[in-house]
Design an enzyme around this catalytic site. Structure first.
Site, PDB file in Angstrom:
ATOM      1  N   SER A 299      -1.702  -5.221   6.579  1.00 53.11           N
ATOM      2  CA  SER A 299      -2.246  -5.581   4.634  1.00 53.11           C
ATOM      3  C   SER A 299      -1.450  -4.945   3.728  1.00 53.11           C
ATOM      4  O   SER A 299      -1.842  -4.059   3.218  1.00 53.11           O
ATOM      5  CB  SER A 299      -3.630  -5.043   4.789  1.00 53.11           C
ATOM      6  N   LEU A 301      -0.720  -5.455   0.735  1.00 56.48           N
ATOM      7  CA  LEU A 301      -1.386  -4.247  -0.949  1.00 56.48           C
ATOM      8  C   LEU A 301      -2.224  -3.223  -0.625  1.00 56.48           C
ATOM      9  O   LEU A 301      -1.948  -1.946  -1.323  1.00 56.48           O
ATOM     10  CB  LEU A 301      -2.847  -5.556  -1.177  1.00 56.48           C
ATOM     11  N   TYR A 302      -2.655  -3.380   0.302  1.00 56.82           N
ATOM     12  CA  TYR A 302      -3.630  -1.525   1.155  1.00 56.82           C
ATOM     13  C   TYR A 302      -2.523  -0.724   1.507  1.00 56.82           C
ATOM     14  O   TYR A 302      -2.591   0.278   0.961  1.00 56.82           O
ATOM     15  CB  TYR A 302      -4.148  -2.257   2.559  1.00 56.82           C
ATOM     16  N   GLU A 303      -1.283  -1.386   1.395  1.00 59.88           N
ATOM     17  CA  GLU A 303      -0.276   0.244   1.943  1.00 59.88           C
ATOM     18  C   GLU A 303      -0.002   0.449   0.672  1.00 59.88           C
ATOM     19  O   GLU A 303       1.026   1.450   0.787  1.00 59.88           O
ATOM     20  CB  GLU A 303       0.917  -0.390   2.943  1.00 59.88           C
ATOM     21  N   LYS A 306      -2.072   2.270  -0.980  1.00 58.50           N
ATOM     22  CA  LYS A 306      -2.368   4.241  -0.410  1.00 58.50           C
ATOM     23  C   LYS A 306      -0.950   4.275  -0.589  1.00 58.50           C
ATOM     24  O   LYS A 306      -1.198   5.636  -0.751  1.00 58.50           O
ATOM     25  CB  LYS A 306      -3.160   3.544   1.140  1.00 58.50           C
TER      26      LYS A 306
END
Length: 398
Positions: A299, A301-303, A306
């Protein structure tokens, strides 16, 4: 004696000093639970005010004679027996080291060498609690936070081993993302440890136990939580979202705002509430950053969000006025991730257990590579930030 023998005895000597400290810590731990020693050790706790100023010269002298002197004699006796039984000359270095404690304790009882009592130096606390060795702030918590924790005298190994390096009993702990699977699991586990939980949530639907205070908020409203956070000891920043494969401008904005910038702003608001010695000793921030800091989450954008948060935390740690912990989690079962491998309840229990051992980077995952990759990433980024950034306020260009 040849060089090899000298080297071996040198190693025994170094080991004997570590043994002396462990013996001292075991003696201290025992003195909190065994009546005869407890009566002697109580003088140590009676001797100091909250700023480590001695209550009186008489009480201070009695603390040295009734607690520190017997403790030193015990260290010397054990090390002497070990040295005689093993025949290793190097172990006598530990005996001499312990004798130094005895000499200093007797001298301090007579009003001399008071400056050698480093962990009880009077005055406000200026540092956050240390991790591997005991500083004044760490030891202050033994006197004035929880007397049945923080037993270590110099090295914190014993506290880490038995889980007494951080006490959660009676602490007020606020958890964001409280309505999520992990938020609810953390609140339940913290309650079992004797903490008073506050649920900070964006959801108005979740039902809570009557004793749990609930605060509703939304990302972007961080400053509105300032007054509530003044009475919070530990802030667990656990909120976040996953837009999965979406890469639209809206998804990018939302991911950055919720996963990184909102967490960053909330932490900065919380750090403004760290003003006194007690707050500097007890306040902490725990960030749930995920192992997406170092591993693919499938994912993007999650990476990205974060990892941005992870780097901001690493940078802020260099000058933070309180302890900052990272919680690095692998895939756990939740409403958002029904195929997760670990249960949220089990993960929460591990997180809390490691926090009580004063672990600053809490890793709970089934991926063994994370246990190798994350410490390398964290240490290298911290060194990089330390070398190429300064604490100076930025100058505005006009």
């Amino acid at each position: 004696m040849d060089l090899v023998s000298l080297a071996i005895q040198g190693l025994w000597g170094i080991s004997s000093i570590l043994m002396a400290e462990m013996i001292r810590d075991v003696y201290h731990l025992t003195s909190h639970y065994w009546g005869p020693l407890q009566r002697l050790h109580n003088w140590h706790h009676k001797a100091y005010k909250r700023d480590f100023t001695p209550v009186s010269a008489e009480l201070y002298a009695k603390a040295q004679l009734y607690n520190d002197v017997p403790e030193s004699l015990f260290m010397m006796a054990i090390l002497a027996m070990l040295a005689i039984a093993s025949g290793q000359l190097g172990l006598w270095l530990g005996f001499i080291y312990a004798a130094g404690f005895l000499t200093a304790a007797i001298a301090r009882s007579q009003g001399w060498l008071r400056s050698t009592d480093l962990t009880h130096e009077p005055g406000p606390l200026t540092e956050i609690p240390s991790n591997w060795v005991v500083n004044r702030t760490y030891h202050w918590r033994h006197h004035f936070d929880d007397t049945n924790a923080y037993y270590a005298g110099y090295f914190t190994f014993l506290d880490k081993l038995v889980g007494s390096a951080v006490s959660l009993k009676g602490k007020t702990i606020a958890v964001t993302g409280a309505s999520g699977t992990m938020g609810q699991a953390l609140i339940a586990e913290l309650g079992r440890q004797g903490a008073k939980a506050i649920a900070i949530t964006t959801s108005a639907k979740t039902q809570w136990e009557a004793e749990i205070r609930v605060i509703h908020w939304s990302a972007g409203q961080e400053d509105q939580l300032r007054d509530a956070l003044k009475k919070v000891d530990i802030l667990v920043i656990n909120h976040g979202l996953n837009v999965h494969g979406d890469r639209s401008a809206t998804a990018i904005e939302t991911s950055l705002q919720v996963n990184a910038l909102s967490a960053w702003r909330l932490a900065e608001v919380f750090m403004t509430t760290v003003e006194t010695s007690a707050q500097r000793a007890n306040k902490e921030i725990w960030f749930n950053t995920s192992e997406a800091e170092v591993s693919p989450a499938f994912s993007p954008l999650y990476e990205i969000s974060k990892r941005l948060l992870g780097d901001l935390i690493t940078l802020r740690r260099l000058d933070a006025p309180c302890v900052i912990r990272k919680i690095v989690l692998g895939p756990f079962k939740s409403n958002l991730n029904p195929i997760g491998i670990m249960s949220a309840e089990w993960v929460a229990k591990q997180v809390v257990a490691l926090a009580k051992r004063n672990v600053r980077n809490i890793i709970v995952t089934v991926n063994p590579l994370t246990y190798l990759a994350f410490p390398l990433k964290e240490s290298s980024r911290s060194l990089y930030f330390k070398l190429f950034s300064k604490q100076n306020s930025p100058k505005l260009h006009r």
